[in-house]
Design an enzyme around this catalytic site. Structure first.
Site, PDB file in Angstrom:
ATOM      1  N   CYS A   2      12.378 -37.409  17.032  1.00  0.00           N
ATOM      2  CA  CYS A   2      12.409 -38.886  17.178  1.00  0.00           C
ATOM      3  C   CYS A   2      12.389 -39.290  18.521  1.00  0.00           C
ATOM      4  O   CYS A   2      13.018 -38.749  19.392  1.00  0.00           O
ATOM      5  CB  CYS A   2      13.385 -39.311  16.318  1.00  0.00           C
ATOM      6  SG  CYS A   2      13.641 -38.994  14.744  1.00  0.00           S
ATOM      7  N   ARG A  27       7.412 -36.498  20.132  1.00  0.00           N
ATOM      8  CA  ARG A  27       8.784 -36.251  19.604  1.00  0.00           C
ATOM      9  C   ARG A  27       8.921 -36.436  18.115  1.00  0.00           C
ATOM     10  O   ARG A  27       9.660 -36.139  17.373  1.00  0.00           O
ATOM     11  CB  ARG A  27       9.836 -37.050  20.327  1.00  0.00           C
ATOM     12  CG  ARG A  27      10.008 -36.924  21.735  1.00  0.00           C
ATOM     13  CD  ARG A  27      11.117 -37.869  22.263  1.00  0.00           C
ATOM     14  NE  ARG A  27      12.349 -37.600  21.702  1.00  0.00           N
ATOM     15  CZ  ARG A  27      13.395 -36.598  22.356  1.00  0.00           C
ATOM     16  NH1 ARG A  27      12.719 -36.131  23.496  1.00  0.00           N
ATOM     17  NH2 ARG A  27      14.299 -36.334  22.060  1.00  0.00           N
ATOM     18  N   TRP A  73      10.394 -38.460  13.310  1.00  0.00           N
ATOM     19  CA  TRP A  73      10.044 -37.160  12.589  1.00  0.00           C
ATOM     20  C   TRP A  73      11.264 -37.029  11.554  1.00  0.00           C
ATOM     21  O   TRP A  73      12.399 -37.014  12.061  1.00  0.00           O
ATOM     22  CB  TRP A  73      10.441 -36.142  13.739  1.00  0.00           C
ATOM     23  CG  TRP A  73      10.036 -34.594  13.349  1.00  0.00           C
ATOM     24  CD1 TRP A  73       8.936 -34.119  13.287  1.00  0.00           C
ATOM     25  CD2 TRP A  73      11.017 -33.835  12.802  1.00  0.00           C
ATOM     26  NE1 TRP A  73       8.818 -32.764  12.680  1.00  0.00           N
ATOM     27  CE2 TRP A  73      10.048 -32.939  12.427  1.00  0.00           C
ATOM     28  CE3 TRP A  73      12.340 -33.643  12.364  1.00  0.00           C
ATOM     29  CZ2 TRP A  73      10.741 -31.565  11.808  1.00  0.00           C
ATOM     30  CZ3 TRP A  73      12.764 -32.474  11.575  1.00  0.00           C
ATOM     31  CH2 TRP A  73      11.905 -31.727  11.236  1.00  0.00           C
ATOM     32  N   ASN A  99      18.343 -41.245  16.679  1.00  0.00           N
ATOM     33  CA  ASN A  99      17.456 -39.897  16.597  1.00  0.00           C
ATOM     34  C   ASN A  99      18.722 -38.984  16.609  1.00  0.00           C
ATOM     35  O   ASN A  99      19.961 -38.853  17.161  1.00  0.00           O
ATOM     36  CB  ASN A  99      17.045 -39.604  18.198  1.00  0.00           C
ATOM     37  CG  ASN A  99      16.710 -38.275  18.329  1.00  0.00           C
ATOM     38  OD1 ASN A  99      16.371 -37.564  17.506  1.00  0.00           O
ATOM     39  ND2 ASN A  99      16.706 -38.034  19.483  1.00  0.00           N
ATOM     40  N   GLY A 100      18.546 -38.130  15.348  1.00  0.00           N
ATOM     41  CA  GLY A 100      19.611 -37.140  15.302  1.00  0.00           C
ATOM     42  C   GLY A 100      19.895 -37.150  13.614  1.00  0.00           C
ATOM     43  O   GLY A 100      19.073 -37.426  12.846  1.00  0.00           O
ATOM     44  N   GLU A 484       3.387 -14.896  20.285  1.00  0.00           N
ATOM     45  CA  GLU A 484       2.983 -16.139  20.865  1.00  0.00           C
ATOM     46  C   GLU A 484       1.512 -16.648  20.412  1.00  0.00           C
ATOM     47  O   GLU A 484       1.132 -18.120  20.082  1.00  0.00           O
ATOM     48  CB  GLU A 484       3.206 -16.343  22.412  1.00  0.00           C
ATOM     49  CG  GLU A 484       2.990 -17.458  23.160  1.00  0.00           C
ATOM     50  CD  GLU A 484       3.474 -18.731  22.607  1.00  0.00           C
ATOM     51  OE1 GLU A 484       4.513 -18.539  21.853  1.00  0.00           O
ATOM     52  OE2 GLU A 484       3.229 -19.828  23.198  1.00  0.00           O
ATOM     53  N   LYS A 488       0.758 -20.039  18.343  1.00  0.00           N
ATOM     54  CA  LYS A 488      -0.073 -21.133  18.925  1.00  0.00           C
ATOM     55  C   LYS A 488      -1.271 -21.596  17.733  1.00  0.00           C
ATOM     56  O   LYS A 488      -1.304 -22.724  17.625  1.00  0.00           O
ATOM     57  CB  LYS A 488      -0.941 -20.645  20.133  1.00  0.00           C
ATOM     58  CG  LYS A 488       0.047 -20.592  21.210  1.00  0.00           C
ATOM     59  CD  LYS A 488       0.397 -21.885  21.730  1.00  0.00           C
ATOM     60  CE  LYS A 488       1.708 -22.555  21.353  1.00  0.00           C
ATOM     61  NZ  LYS A 488       2.886 -22.011  22.041  1.00  0.00           N
ATOM     62  N   GLU A 491       0.190 -23.367  14.658  1.00  0.00           N
ATOM     63  CA  GLU A 491       0.543 -24.911  14.917  1.00  0.00           C
ATOM     64  C   GLU A 491      -0.386 -25.583  15.012  1.00  0.00           C
ATOM     65  O   GLU A 491      -0.448 -26.816  14.843  1.00  0.00           O
ATOM     66  CB  GLU A 491       1.971 -24.759  15.828  1.00  0.00           C
ATOM     67  CG  GLU A 491       1.732 -24.432  17.102  1.00  0.00           C
ATOM     68  CD  GLU A 491       3.027 -24.442  17.925  1.00  0.00           C
ATOM     69  OE1 GLU A 491       3.817 -25.298  17.660  1.00  0.00           O
ATOM     70  OE2 GLU A 491       2.878 -23.822  19.196  1.00  0.00           O
ATOM     71  N   HIS A 507       2.783  -0.113   9.162  1.00  0.00           N
ATOM     72  CA  HIS A 507       3.914  -0.124   8.017  1.00  0.00           C
ATOM     73  C   HIS A 507       3.685  -1.496   7.091  1.00  0.00           C
ATOM     74  O   HIS A 507       4.793  -1.758   6.277  1.00  0.00           O
ATOM     75  CB  HIS A 507       5.088  -0.224   8.575  1.00  0.00           C
ATOM     76  CG  HIS A 507       5.224   0.955   9.368  1.00  0.00           C
ATOM     77  ND1 HIS A 507       5.883   2.104   9.192  1.00  0.00           N
ATOM     78  CD2 HIS A 507       4.958   1.283  10.783  1.00  0.00           C
ATOM     79  CE1 HIS A 507       5.717   3.104   9.946  1.00  0.00           C
ATOM     80  NE2 HIS A 507       5.285   2.510  11.187  1.00  0.00           N
ATOM     81  N   LYS A 606       7.994 -32.156  19.444  1.00  0.00           N
ATOM     82  CA  LYS A 606       8.028 -31.440  20.527  1.00  0.00           C
ATOM     83  C   LYS A 606       9.585 -30.841  20.840  1.00  0.00           C
ATOM     84  O   LYS A 606       9.957 -29.884  21.346  1.00  0.00           O
ATOM     85  CB  LYS A 606       7.505 -32.552  21.802  1.00  0.00           C
ATOM     86  CG  LYS A 606       7.705 -31.749  23.211  1.00  0.00           C
ATOM     87  CD  LYS A 606       6.669 -30.617  23.342  1.00  0.00           C
ATOM     88  CE  LYS A 606       6.531 -30.015  24.619  1.00  0.00           C
ATOM     89  NZ  LYS A 606       5.611 -28.732  24.365  1.00  0.00           N
TER      90      LYS A 606
HETATM   91  O1  M6R Z   1      12.174 -27.053  24.043  1.00  0.00           O
HETATM   92  P1  M6R Z   1      12.427 -25.594  23.686  1.00  0.00           P
HETATM   93  O2  M6R Z   1      11.653 -24.644  24.409  1.00  0.00           O
HETATM   94  O3  M6R Z   1      13.769 -25.297  23.451  1.00  0.00           O
HETATM   95  O4  M6R Z   1      11.710 -25.647  22.379  1.00  0.00           O
HETATM   96  C1  M6R Z   1      11.576 -24.645  21.565  1.00  0.00           C
HETATM   97  C2  M6R Z   1      10.387 -24.417  20.293  1.00  0.00           C
HETATM   98  O5  M6R Z   1      11.067 -25.687  19.424  1.00  0.00           O
HETATM   99  C3  M6R Z   1       9.310 -24.514  20.881  1.00  0.00           C
HETATM  100  O6  M6R Z   1       8.898 -23.458  21.787  1.00  0.00           O
HETATM  101  C4  M6R Z   1       8.176 -24.713  19.530  1.00  0.00           C
HETATM  102  O7  M6R Z   1       8.104 -23.450  18.924  1.00  0.00           O
HETATM  103  C5  M6R Z   1       6.759 -25.163  20.053  1.00  0.00           C
HETATM  104  N1  M6R Z   1       5.937 -26.127  19.145  1.00  0.00           N
HETATM  105  C6  M6R Z   1       5.836 -24.035  20.440  1.00  0.00           C
HETATM  106  O8  M6R Z   1       4.542 -24.328  20.795  1.00  0.00           O
END
Ligand code: M6R
Length: 611
Positions: A2, A27, A73, A99-100, A484, A488, A491, A507, A606
């Site tokens: 948010c 956000r 969000w 926000n929260g 990672e 990527k 998402e 395994h 984000k």
């Molecule tokens: O702001 P942060 O690094 O604490 O965020 C952690 C995760 O939310 C963030 O890395 C998330 O997994 C991303 N969408 C990855 O691309």
């Protein structure tokens, strides 16, 4: 999670708020809305992105000098017009953005329903707003007082901003756990979740602290704590330029941020690493160097991509510093009563510095005597402020929801810390220290060379874009890179992908392999190379399609793989900073070829400021 924006002052509020919402859309983008106060309270809100709201307000009377806006969000209640913020109170006089999460909202709602309140939405926000209104009416007190009383009963996290039809020259805001920045202009104030909506108007900002209430008029900012005592606002100068939050000719922020990596890694090393003289200067870390050198245990706490950076750092710290390192998901760590001994060092890794789980995890650990070091990108963020010390990653604003440049900057910072500690501890011999320092300094140049392959990776994206699943395999330092790469792809392209240590594939995951499954091997020349080649053979024997990320001249991999991506050679400790880049590009180009919104993938936000 948010985004909130508010404005009070001589300008037209709506354009300021709308522009701010666009900047904060990363956000959350389930819905957007604004509330404006002129002769009365007007609320406009719409499911979907800010552009939908904009379209919906065409031709409406939007004139006002005070207003609040929100991009959502969804937590409580599905994304729709009804649940969009701002919410208005039962009297129709108050409007609020939030926000929260209000954890005890169900109980408060019951109390309010018994008193005859009705609710138009399913949100916790509308409950808190009416709870405030109820206190205001019953106590016949100003809004500020009602907010203070209400917040004492609230369990949860919030930034709230309210406007009141009966008091049209004042904004009331409060914060606990979620971020709030106030920009100080000339007879005007700007409020936002981060500095990006503010930067074009003023560089003077106040970061509101937890449990503070702000009473804001065009020409006055008063901060008070929940005990009604005045607090002195601490004004900070923003060190950020407008260009950093614009696309600068790229199609997407994600692509811009991938291509920024030579600069961001360089910026991160600049002024710290002097490879020629063999010095690493990190003042925040230096202060705690003795404690880190003598620590029996380091715990890295993070989420998502930052957690993957922690995994790479685990290997590096154990190798160079011979300290026992554990890497924890912040969400697990905070709830499982972990053993924390005085003197344990916790390294919190976070791009946003606002991730709720990471924040609470370090607050808990700090209260038990641990030393908290923050490896954070956003200056002045909550995690940075809770940490005893740390090092900023200096990657600049990361706007694409998928984290890219923040990851490589985190690796650069964590590597410098490990080099420094290993050298001071004596576990890292001088020659190796100097060699690693020189190689680290050369990374930005190698990233530049690597990025030149973007067209080749784009073609691979076209070739593999219709796969239903992907497997990413790597060993040692490249195992977290496999995780990672898979994250990527998931998402950005919504393709199911899993990362595994290459040997673990036997395994279970090997059952998935057939001629339709692309398997991405991160098979650079390191101590595990021969073993990874054997794993590649096992995949080929089962007709899987192999895409191998390799170093130049690796004939074995070239023979086995269906496609290869060449990355420059480097010491194995530093390879993740290079090998991750083609995986970022692959995910990006697959997402683009499927015409997906790569900067704002569905369901994501984000900055995850709720647990
Ligand atoms: O702001 P942060 O690094 O604490 O965020 C952690 C995760 O939310 C963030 O890395 C998330 O997994 C991303 N969408 C990855 O691309």
């Amino acid at each position: 999670m948010c985004g909130i924006v508010a404005y009070i002052g001589p300008r037209e509020a709506y354009p300021v708020i709308l522009k701010g919402l666009k900047r904060l859309e990363y956000r959350g983008y389930d819905s957007a809305g604004v509330a404006l106060l002129n002769s009365g309270l007007k609320v406009f809100k719409k499911k979907g992105k800010v552009a939908e709201l904009e379209e919906n307000t065409i031709g409406k009377d939007l004139h006002a000098h005070i207003g609040i806006g929100h991009t959502r969000w969804a937590t409580h209640g599905e994304p729709n017009d009804r649940n969009a913020h701002p919410h208005s109170s039962n009297s129709g006089k108050l409007a609020m953005i939030h926000n929260g999460i209000i954890e005890n909202y169900a109980q408060l709602k019951q109390e309010l329903v018994r008193k005859g309140y009705h609710f138009k939405s399913d949100t916790d926000t509308e409950v808190l707003l009416n709870f405030i209104e109820d206190i205001k009416i019953n106590n016949k007190c100003p809004l500020e007082e009602a907010v203070r009383i209400a917040l004492k009963r609230i369990v949860g996290a919030y930034v709230i901003v309210l406007i009141d039809q009966d008091n049209p020259d004042t904004l009331i805001a409060a914060r606990k756990g979620s971020p709030l920045v106030i920009g100080i202009g000339k007879n005007e104030h700007f409020l936002a979740s981060d500095a990006s909506p503010i930067i074009e108007y003023t560089k003077e900002v106040v970061y509101v602290n937890d449990y503070e209430i702000a009473i804001i008029k065009a020409d006055e900012l008063i901060l008070k704590n929940l005990g009604n005592e005045r607090q002195t606002p601490f004004i900070t100068k923003l060190d950020m330029e407008l260009a950093a939050i614009e696309k600068g000719g790229y199609d997407h922020f994600m692509l811009k941020e991938i291509f920024e990596q030579p600069t961001t890694i360089y910026d991160c090393l600049r002024g710290r690493l002097d490879a020629e003289n063999g010095t690493i200067t990190m003042s925040g870390i230096q202060k705690y160097a003795d404690q880190i050198v003598n620590a029996h245990r380091i715990v890295m706490v993070a989420c998502g991509t930052s957690w993957h950076a922690g995994l790479v750092a685990e290997y590096i710290f154990e190798e160079l510093c011979r300290i026992n390192v554990e890497v924890e998901y912040a969400s697990e760590f905070r709830y499982r009563n972990p053993v924390i001994n005085k003197g344990d060092v916790i390294i919190a890794i976070s791009q946003s510095g606002e991730t709720a789980d990471t924040l609470v995890a370090i607050e808990n650990a700090k209260s038990k005597g641990a030393i908290i070091l923050g490896v954070v990108n956003v200056v002045g963020s909550s995690i940075a402020r809770v940490s005893n010390a740390g090092a900023y990653t200096h990657a600049g604003p990361e706007i694409g929801v998928a984290s890219t440049k923040a990851f490589t900057a985190q690796l650069a910072v964590l590597t410098m810390i490990a080099l420094k500690i290993g050298y001071e501890k004596g576990t890292l011999p001088h020659d190796r220290y100097m060699q690693l320092a020189r190689e680290l300094e050369a990374i930005p140049e190698k990233v530049t060379a690597l990025l030149q392959q973007h067209e080749h990776i784009k073609q691979l994206a076209e070739k593999y874009r219709d796969a239903r699943d992907f497997l990413y395999l790597g060993r040692g330092y490249n195992f977290p890179v496999a995780l990672e790469g898979a994250l990527k792809l998931k998402e950005i392209s919504y393709i199911h992908a899993e990362g595994y240590p290459a040997a673990e594939m036997k395994h279970g995951p090997i059952a998935l392999v057939d001629e339709t499954l692309p398997v991405v091997f991160i098979a650079t020349k390191d101590s595990y190379h021969e073993k990874v080649i054997s794993n590649m053979q096992e995949i080929k024997a089962r007709k899987g399609k192999v895409i191998a990320v390799i170093n130049e001249g690796d004939e074995q991999s070239i023979k086995l793989a269906d496609d290869v991506i060449i990355v420059p050679e480097a010491d194995e400790i530093l390879l993740p900073m290079l090998s991750v880049i083609p995986l970022q590009l692959l995910a990006y180009y697959i997402g683009v070829s499927k015409e997906l919104d790569v900067d704002k993938p569905r369901n994501l936000a984000k900055s995850v400021t709720v647990e």
